[in-house]
Design an enzyme around this catalytic site. Structure first.
Site, PDB file in Angstrom:
ATOM      1  N   TYR A  91       0.816  -1.220   0.000  1.00 27.22           N
ATOM      2  CA  TYR A  91       0.000   0.000   0.000  1.00 27.22           C
ATOM      3  C   TYR A  91       0.851   1.273   0.000  1.00 27.22           C
ATOM      4  CZ  TYR A  91      -3.968  -3.053   1.139  1.00 27.22           C
ATOM      5  OH  TYR A  91      -4.926  -4.041   1.116  1.00 27.22           O
ATOM      6  N   LYS A 141       4.172 -15.342   1.887  1.00 26.51           N
ATOM      7  CA  LYS A 141       4.057 -16.059   0.600  1.00 26.51           C
ATOM      8  C   LYS A 141       5.488 -16.339   0.149  1.00 26.51           C
ATOM      9  CE  LYS A 141       1.614 -17.579  -2.887  1.00 26.51           C
ATOM     10  NZ  LYS A 141       0.862 -18.841  -2.763  1.00 26.51           N
TER      11      LYS A 141
END
Ligand code: NAD
Length: 370
Positions: free
Chosen positions: A141, A191
């Site tokens: 972000y 991840k």
């Protein structure tokens, strides 16, 4: 105790639920002999309307002058056409940066009395009581570049997932500290099978774990975490993850509580000026209709009392009052099975205040007989 609290209602239902937090904090102040001074500032769409920017400098200053900050929610269709830099959500992102709010703490608790409202079986909800620690000032972000371009006649877009090791270590430390006060288990979600940033995250988690010998650390890929949250949510104690993964997983986790309207949060800064806000947004579909559930905002005020002011007893009283109201079958529309008997926002706020009054009376009686 004398304290100043900056109230930033924002947009949509933010204004309606903020009223609940202020009224509840006022009752607490009266019952326990504190003085809370409330100041009010604009952020998001309402700030764009008055100042042509989502985070006016005077709002930042108002926050800096306060001992704690409460925020409702920002955004709404009225401002969806604003250019990216001038959108309401930018106000919130900028405030997080300005105040250095790096850790968003989101407790997720399944209330037994609301299990009928949840799409999950009671057996899945049993024992669900965990906290999501979401990194708030880095990641996808905030990374640069974040832009669109037109090259060779083709349109493309890029966002950047960028973290410094220091930022990752800081949020992991916050998670381990929290786990030390709870069930002593940290699940670090990443991840790492695909992303380099996640591989650094995982390595750092192992390094931080070495500082906390009594705490168990497990790593979980985000896709598996999304599945485990539904399959076996009671396995978690503290989940720590990067900004966007945390954003998505905490909305998913809200289903366990029966409604987004039940999830409070706190955002911690290194400097000690923390911000408290519900997890939900401005809910434009019900804004202005007196239908919003104010409990996430009210539970956020309990987090404020405990974390910023060290007022544990007062925070416990607010949480007991909410539990009492729910146990008594009081529901706003988002929680009600029978819509006809659902309470308005204002009625729910009154119920919690009455719950606080009853709670206080019981405490006095117990003191008298002690
Ligand atoms: P939302 O959280 O506003 O609403 C999602 C759904 O949940 C809606 O059906 C809404 O009615 C319901 N809901 C949410 N809070 C509720 C409450 N307290 N009581 C009863 N029902 C409630 O998410 P959205 O619809 O995706 O976003 C609406 C706007 O809010 C957008 O502009 C978005 O950018 C903004 N937003 C802001 C924040 C924030 O300020 N922190 C967070 C998320 C979304």
């Amino acid at each position: 105790m004398k304290k100043t609290i900056a109230m930033l209602p924002g947009d949509g239902i933010g204004k309606e639920v903020m009223q609940g937090a202020q009224e509840v904090l006022s009752v607490i102040a009266e019952q326990y002999g504190h003085e809370f001074h409330f100041t009010s500032g604009l952020i998001g769409g309402s700030a764009i309307d008055q100042h042509s920017e989502p985070l006016p400098a005077e709002t930042v200053e108002l926050c800096r002058q306060a001992d704690a900050v409460m925020l409702g929610a920002v955004g709404g269709p009225k401002w969806d056409q604003e250019p990216p830099a001038g959108r309401p959500e930018k106000g919130l992102l900028a405030l997080r940066k300005e105040l250095g709010l790096y850790a968003n703490i989101r407790p997720v608790k399944a209330y037994e009395c609301l299990s009928g409202r949840s799409p999950f079986k009671q057996s899945v909800l049993e024992g669900v009581d965990f906290v999501i620690v979401r990194e708030l000032t880095g990641g996808l972000y905030f990374g640069k570049p974040s832009e669109r371009s037109f090259k060779g006649g083709e349109e493309s877009a890029v966002d950047t997932l960028y973290y410094t090791k220091k930022e990752v270590k800081r949020i992991l430390n916050a998670a381990f500290e929290l786990a030390a006060q709870r069930k002593k288990k940290v699940t670090s979600v990443d991840k790492a099978n695909v992303l380099e940033s996640s591989r650094m995250w995982r390595e750092t988690a192992e390094e931080v774990k070495a500082e906390y010998p009594g705490i168990e650390l497990e790593h979980m890929l985000v896709d598996n975490a999304a599945m485990q949250l539904i399959k076996n949510p009671a396995q978690f104690d503290v989940i720590v993850t990067e900004n966007m993964f945390g954003d998505i997983l905490s909305d998913e986790a809200s289903v366990l509580t029966g409604s987004l309207g039940m999830l409070p949060s706190s955002s911690l800064s290194t400097g000690g000026l923390h911000l408290y806000e519900p997890v939900h947004g401005s809910a434009p579909d019900i804004a202005g209709e007196n239908k919003a559930n104010p409990l996430a905002m009210i539970l956020s005020s309990a987090m404020l009392l405990r974390t910023s002011f060290g007022l544990r007893e007062e925070a416990d009283a607010v949480e007991r009052a909410v539990q009492h109201v729910l146990d008594a079958g009081k529901r706003t529309g988002d929680l009600a099975v029978d819509q006809e008997r659902s309470l308005t926002t204002a009625e729910m706020i009154e119920e919690v205040k009455e719950g606080l009054a009853d709670d206080n009376a019981i405490l006095h009686i117990m003191e008298a007989y002690a």
